[in-house]
Motif scaffolding. Structure first.
Motif, PDB file in Angstrom:
ATOM      1  N   ASP A 203       1.257  -8.160  -0.133  1.00  0.00           N
ATOM      2  CA  ASP A 203       2.274  -7.115  -0.133  1.00  0.00           C
ATOM      3  C   ASP A 203       2.030  -6.063  -1.213  1.00  0.00           C
ATOM      4  O   ASP A 203       2.739  -5.057  -1.265  1.00  0.00           O
ATOM      5  N   LEU A 204       1.011  -6.270  -2.041  1.00  0.00           N
ATOM      6  CA  LEU A 204       0.659  -5.242  -3.018  1.00  0.00           C
ATOM      7  C   LEU A 204       0.214  -3.952  -2.335  1.00  0.00           C
ATOM      8  O   LEU A 204       0.293  -2.876  -2.922  1.00  0.00           O
ATOM      9  N   ASP A 205      -0.222  -4.051  -1.080  1.00  0.00           N
ATOM     10  CA  ASP A 205      -0.617  -2.836  -0.373  1.00  0.00           C
ATOM     11  C   ASP A 205       0.570  -1.924  -0.067  1.00  0.00           C
ATOM     12  O   ASP A 205       0.391  -0.758   0.258  1.00  0.00           O
ATOM     13  N   HIS A 206       1.769  -2.430  -0.223  1.00  0.00           N
ATOM     14  CA  HIS A 206       2.962  -1.594  -0.057  1.00  0.00           C
ATOM     15  C   HIS A 206       3.009  -0.517  -1.133  1.00  0.00           C
ATOM     16  O   HIS A 206       3.645   0.517  -0.943  1.00  0.00           O
TER      17      HIS A 206
ATOM     18  N   LEU B  50       0.759   1.405  -1.915  1.00  0.00           N
ATOM     19  CA  LEU B  50       0.010   2.565  -1.456  1.00  0.00           C
ATOM     20  C   LEU B  50       0.827   3.460  -0.540  1.00  0.00           C
ATOM     21  O   LEU B  50       0.416   4.586  -0.251  1.00  0.00           O
ATOM     22  N   ALA B  51       1.961   2.989  -0.075  1.00  0.00           N
ATOM     23  CA  ALA B  51       2.777   3.739   0.881  1.00  0.00           C
ATOM     24  C   ALA B  51       3.807   4.593   0.152  1.00  0.00           C
ATOM     25  O   ALA B  51       4.189   4.325  -0.980  1.00  0.00           O
ATOM     26  N   HIS B  52       4.238   5.636   0.841  1.00  0.00           N
ATOM     27  CA  HIS B  52       5.313   6.476   0.303  1.00  0.00           C
ATOM     28  C   HIS B  52       6.374   6.632   1.382  1.00  0.00           C
ATOM     29  O   HIS B  52       6.063   7.168   2.444  1.00  0.00           O
ATOM     30  N   PRO B  53       7.563   6.169   1.181  1.00  0.00           N
ATOM     31  CA  PRO B  53       8.050   5.415   0.027  1.00  0.00           C
ATOM     32  C   PRO B  53       7.480   3.995   0.028  1.00  0.00           C
ATOM     33  O   PRO B  53       7.041   3.497   1.068  1.00  0.00           O
ATOM     34  N   ILE B  54       7.517   3.372  -1.122  1.00  0.00           N
ATOM     35  CA  ILE B  54       6.958   2.023  -1.259  1.00  0.00           C
ATOM     36  C   ILE B  54       7.657   1.052  -0.317  1.00  0.00           C
ATOM     37  O   ILE B  54       7.029   0.246   0.338  1.00  0.00           O
ATOM     38  N   PHE B  55       8.984   1.147  -0.226  1.00  0.00           N
ATOM     39  CA  PHE B  55       9.747   0.272   0.670  1.00  0.00           C
ATOM     40  C   PHE B  55      10.541   1.118   1.643  1.00  0.00           C
ATOM     41  O   PHE B  55      11.228   2.056   1.252  1.00  0.00           O
ATOM     42  N   ASP B  56      10.433   0.799   2.899  1.00  0.00           N
ATOM     43  CA  ASP B  56      11.225   1.441   3.942  1.00  0.00           C
ATOM     44  C   ASP B  56      11.690   0.328   4.874  1.00  0.00           C
ATOM     45  O   ASP B  56      10.879  -0.316   5.538  1.00  0.00           O
ATOM     46  N   SER B  57      12.984   0.103   4.907  1.00  0.00           N
ATOM     47  CA  SER B  57      13.516  -1.025   5.689  1.00  0.00           C
ATOM     48  C   SER B  57      13.305  -0.849   7.188  1.00  0.00           C
ATOM     49  O   SER B  57      13.394  -1.810   7.939  1.00  0.00           O
ATOM     50  N   ASN B  58      13.025   0.368   7.632  1.00  0.00           N
ATOM     51  CA  ASN B  58      12.811   0.622   9.054  1.00  0.00           C
ATOM     52  C   ASN B  58      11.341   0.775   9.420  1.00  0.00           C
ATOM     53  O   ASN B  58      11.026   1.278  10.485  1.00  0.00           O
ATOM     54  N   ARG B  59      10.449   0.351   8.532  1.00  0.00           N
ATOM     55  CA  ARG B  59       9.018   0.480   8.792  1.00  0.00           C
ATOM     56  C   ARG B  59       8.424  -0.905   9.060  1.00  0.00           C
ATOM     57  O   ARG B  59       8.630  -1.840   8.299  1.00  0.00           O
TER      58      ARG B  59
END
Length: 102
Positions: free
Chosen positions: A41-44, A46-55
């Protein structure tokens, strides 16, 4: 609420079930090794936003890609990597369930 309960219940419960079923003598060690799969889950980060509950994580993050999943399944074959591979596959299963509940 139900989605996150199922998701995190699988994240912690599925490796525990596997550890108790197949590694009864050393279940705590096996469970701990399988929980190390959370490191994918460290690859999260790299995403923007880091957490998205709908992704859906599957095939969005690099360590959750279809190619990575194939590697995780292949890692089930050699015995030295089996426990971490079981943790990775259980992690992916819980993420797939989360995606199905979206």
């Amino acid at each position: 609420m139900i989605q996150s309960t199922i998701h995190y219940g699988l994240h912690f419960g599925l490796p525990l079930f596997i550890a108790l079923l197949f590694y009864r003598k050393n279940w705590l060690r096996a469970y701990g090794i399988m929980l190390l799969a959370f490191l994918i889950d460290l690859d999260h980060l790299l995403a923007h936003p880091i957490f998205d509950s709908n992704r859906c994580s599957i095939n969005f993050h690099p360590l959750h890609s279809y190619y990575a999943i194939i590697v995780y399944v292949l890692l089930l074959l050699p015995k030295p990597s089996r426990l971490i591979a079981l943790g990775l596959v259980a992690h992916i299963i819980s993420d797939v369930a989360d995606c199905c509940l979206m």
